[in-house]
Write a protein that holds these residues in place. Structure first.
Motif, mmCIF file in Angstrom:
data_model
loop_
_atom_site.group_PDB
_atom_site.id
_atom_site.type_symbol
_atom_site.label_atom_id
_atom_site.label_comp_id
_atom_site.label_asym_id
_atom_site.label_seq_id
_atom_site.Cartn_x
_atom_site.Cartn_y
_atom_site.Cartn_z
ATOM 1 N N SER A 301 0.839 -1.207 0.000
ATOM 2 C CA SER A 301 0.000 0.000 0.000
ATOM 3 C C SER A 301 0.871 1.253 0.000
ATOM 4 O O SER A 301 0.512 2.281 -0.573
ATOM 5 C CB SER A 301 -0.927 0.003 1.218
ATOM 6 O OG SER A 301 -1.793 -1.097 1.151
ATOM 7 N N SER A 345 -4.803 1.281 2.660
ATOM 8 C CA SER A 345 -4.727 -0.031 3.309
ATOM 9 C C SER A 345 -5.732 -0.984 2.688
ATOM 10 O O SER A 345 -6.914 -0.643 2.568
ATOM 11 C CB SER A 345 -5.020 0.128 4.803
ATOM 12 O OG SER A 345 -5.057 -1.124 5.435
ATOM 13 N N GLN A 346 -5.272 -2.156 2.309
ATOM 14 C CA GLN A 346 -6.203 -3.169 1.815
ATOM 15 C C GLN A 346 -7.197 -3.514 2.909
ATOM 16 O O GLN A 346 -8.396 -3.497 2.706
ATOM 17 C CB GLN A 346 -5.420 -4.412 1.368
ATOM 18 C CG GLN A 346 -6.234 -5.510 0.686
ATOM 19 C CD GLN A 346 -7.044 -6.366 1.639
ATOM 20 O OE1 GLN A 346 -8.241 -6.588 1.414
ATOM 21 N NE2 GLN A 346 -6.456 -6.826 2.718
ATOM 22 N N SER A 347 -6.658 -3.832 4.093
ATOM 23 C CA SER A 347 -7.495 -4.359 5.181
ATOM 24 C C SER A 347 -8.183 -3.263 5.985
ATOM 25 O O SER A 347 -9.243 -3.492 6.562
ATOM 26 C CB SER A 347 -6.618 -5.166 6.130
ATOM 27 O OG SER A 347 -5.617 -4.316 6.691
ATOM 28 N N THR A 350 -4.482 -2.415 9.562
ATOM 29 C CA THR A 350 -3.043 -2.524 9.822
ATOM 30 C C THR A 350 -2.651 -1.653 11.020
ATOM 31 O O THR A 350 -2.896 -0.441 11.035
ATOM 32 C CB THR A 350 -2.275 -2.117 8.553
ATOM 33 O OG1 THR A 350 -2.693 -3.011 7.527
ATOM 34 C CG2 THR A 350 -0.778 -2.222 8.736
ATOM 35 N N SER A 404 -0.368 -9.075 -1.900
ATOM 36 C CA SER A 404 -1.405 -8.206 -2.432
ATOM 37 C C SER A 404 -1.237 -8.011 -3.945
ATOM 38 O O SER A 404 -0.138 -7.739 -4.415
ATOM 39 C CB SER A 404 -1.291 -6.859 -1.718
ATOM 40 O OG SER A 404 -2.417 -6.094 -1.982
ATOM 41 N N GLU A 492 8.612 -12.130 -0.989
ATOM 42 C CA GLU A 492 7.655 -12.656 -0.014
ATOM 43 C C GLU A 492 7.091 -14.019 -0.395
ATOM 44 O O GLU A 492 6.798 -14.816 0.483
ATOM 45 C CB GLU A 492 6.548 -11.655 0.307
ATOM 46 C CG GLU A 492 5.530 -11.420 -0.776
ATOM 47 C CD GLU A 492 4.480 -10.388 -0.394
ATOM 48 O OE1 GLU A 492 4.049 -10.347 0.761
ATOM 49 O OE2 GLU A 492 4.066 -9.624 -1.280
#
Ligand code: F6R
Length: 613
Positions: A301, A345-347, A350, A404, A492
């Motif tokens: 992000s 932020s995706q979620s 965080t 992501s 990752e």
């Protein structure tokens, strides 16, 4: 990170708990466990490793019950062992926890002095003992929990059950996500509504500091001992859009979903080649006043934020700063009047980003400064969306793979929409330029579809990476963050050490790394920097480096040169090229990881939603 599922029903909920844990596997974990209350006893099973191990243990022991809590643990305090796995038990109390109890050592010392024995190295076990201890004087389980909570410092979501309360599940939310799934004659809790989608689409979102008591037929929420109302919302997410379908991995599915995800994200804001009148209407007054933008985010992000900086400054002449939330929150940044703070932020959960936001809000209020906050997020019900003045949703659908992909490209699309909106409000961009960029945005899903046609060519390239230990990614301008993102993706999920660099930095250090064994990935769209980038490619080749180039089909970069592998990417406007060039680096990382046999969707040591710092 740790995942919680719990429930109280008439039927046995053992399978619901196991299925729920499976749906939380994406969050990252290293052990799993559950506890059920049955005939006045706490029945517990815990296993190290995958939920499948726990499932087998549950099958073997045949534990069953209609009140229970379950957990996937991502180790913070104490190694991933069976003893450290949740639930933790003290007397007749069982507890699961997501988050960190920061003052656990102090509490542990006090409890040990009172004679409580600890069987784990976790911070969570103090909660079980504290509730057990409080029950010696408290009139009931709810009151005991209400007495314990003020003693805890840190972030926590809790699920708590007791043998004497066989129809009661107590839950607490303070700094870690928790949602209540509302059923008919049964109720559930979970860290993520995804876990409960097969059984309900009605959810109650707890606020920070809420304590709730769930029975089969009731949900009571308390703040400071007083009951409060929390609305029940119906969700239209379906079970199917959170499943792998025909794809081998969630990550691959999510890569392929990008054309549609971007289409969804831009459709909410656009009407033909103009912004919709109602798009971010509520924010117009605030946007008119802002003098600069501060973006705060983590990981992928943050890379999206880096690209937006180029756009804000180039297109609408608005200063934009971008910072990693884990750094931002621990220094003393100057809060400037009339700044728009954007969390990406995706979620939306965080921990570092949320803490940076809250700290900024607190400091601005203390100084009487006028700031505006905004979240760009994939989860409408997340803490960040709720706690900022404005929000712009990326309508990517659930992203399950830890790495992501579609969340990132939809963030980019959303950020471009935001730039255009602010530019329009401030009269900082010509209507014709806005219309041209919007036309390009509409075209982007098609360009991505065409880029995905390169999948097999990229698979072939990936075969040349399998034995490598290191890799460099180079780009210039908005491709620099894509180089960082490509390196992050590769490390990752494939565990190959990779670094991203601005290509102009090559001779300031990283060129020393280049030799016969160093693959160098080049991102080469058709833009003003192309000639300079070509010089950087020469520098690499002169030192024996092997080039893997994702290049514009009209770039003039030849495919038939020795130690130069080229995959041509369809033509795209240079502004939106970072969205399109994300695709080949995602596919490359994916294929390398599959060939190396790693756990693509749940790479080791990583969690999807980083709710602890
Ligand atoms: C990498 C990745 C992470 C996240 C980071 C922030 O593929 O997914 O780097 O981007 O943990 O998460 P969110 O966007 O949920 O705040």
């Amino acid at each position: 990170m740790c995942g919680i599922v719990g429930g109280v029903a008439e039927r046995s909920i053992t399978n619901i708990l196991i299925e729920g844990l499976k749906r939380l596997e994406y969050r990252g974990y290293d052990s799993a466990g559950l506890a059920l209350i049955s005939q006045g006893q706490v029945l517990r099973e815990r296993r190290v490793g995958k939920v499948a191990n726990l499932e087998q243990a549950v099958l073997d022991s045949q534990v069953t019950g209609s009140l229970g809590i379950a957990h996937t643990r991502w180790a913070t305090h104490g190694k991933p062992t069976e003893n450290n796995a949740h639930p933790h038990i003290s007397g007749n109390v069982a507890v699961v926890h997501n988050g960190i109890i920061e003052n656990y050592q102090e509490l542990k010392d006090e409890l040990e002095a009172l004679g409580y024995m600890f069987s784990s190295q976790t911070d969570t076990e103090v909660v079980a003992h504290l509730v057990n201890h409080a029950l010696k004087t408290a009139p009931n389980l709810l009151v005991a929990v209400q007495q314990v909570v003020p003693q805890l410092k840190g972030a926590y979501a809790l699920g708590i059950i007791h043998t004497d309360y066989p129809d009661e599940l107590i839950t607490v939310r303070e700094g870690s996500p928790l949602v209540i799934g509302v059923g008919i004659g049964e109720n559930f809790i979970s860290s993520d509504q995804l876990a409960l989608l097969p059984i309900t689409n009605r959810f109650m979102y707890l606020e920070e500091g809420d304590i709730a008591r769930l029975t089969r037929d009731s949900i009571e929420v308390f703040v400071n001992g007083q009951t409060v109302e929390r609305p029940v919302k119906e969700l239209d997410a379906t079970v199917s859009n959170a499943s792998k379908g025909e794809y081998k991995h969630y990550m691959l599915k999510e890569i392929y979903e990008q054309p549609e995800a971007i289409q969804q994200t831009i459709s909410q804001a656009l009407n033909g080649n103009a912004l919709r009148e109602d798009f971010l209407k509520d924010a117009e007054l605030d946007f008119a006043n802002i003098q600069q933008v501060q973006i705060i985010a983590c990981g992928t992000s943050y890379h999206a934020g880096m690209i937006a900086k180029y756009w804000f400054e180039q297109l609408i002449n608005l200063p934009c700063h971008v910072e990693i939330a884990s750094e931002y929150r621990y220094r003393t940044p100057v809060i400037v009047n009339n700044t728009l703070y954007v969390c990406i932020s995706q979620s939306g959960e965080t921990a570092d980003t949320l803490a940076a936001l809250r700290d900024t809000q607190k400091r601005a209020a203390a100084k009487g400064l006028d700031i505006t906050t905004m979240t760009i997020c994939n989860v409408a019900t997340s803490s960040m969306v709720r706690e900022t003045n404005h929000s712009l949703l990326t309508l990517a659908g659930p992203e399950i793979g830890v790495a992501s992909t579609k969340a990132f490209t939809t963030q980019l699309a959303a950020l471009m929409l935001l730039v255009l909106k602010i530019g329009q409000v401030k009269n900082a961009i010509a209507a014709t330029e806005t219309a041209e960029i919007i036309a390009d945005l509409w075209h982007t899903p098609k360009v991505i579809l065409d880029t995905l046609q390169n999948d097999t060519a990229i698979l072939r390239l990936s075969e040349l990476f399998v034995e490598k230990n290191h890799c460099l990614f180079l780009g210039r301008g908005t491709q620099f963050p894509i180089a960082l993102e490509g390196a992050l993706k590769l490390k990752e999920i494939s565990y190959i050490h990779a670094e991203g660099y601005a290509a102009g930095e090559l001779k300031h250090g990283p060129l020393a790394l280049v030799d016969n064994d160093m693959p160098v990935v080049i991102l080469a769209p058709q833009d003003d920097m192309l000639d300079k980038l070509k010089s950087n490619m020469e520098e690499v080749q002169a030192r024996g480096g092997e080039l893997f180039v994702f290049a514009d089909e009209h770039s003039g970069i030849p495919a038939d040169k020795e130690r130069q592998h080229v995959v041509y990417v369809p033509q795209v406007s240079s502004l939106l090229a970072p969205i399109v060039y994300s695709i080949p680096v995602q596919l490359l990382s994916y294929h390398v990881a599959v060939l190396r046999g790693t756990d693509v969707d749940q790479p080791r040591n990583l969690a999807k939603s980083v709710t602890v710092e």
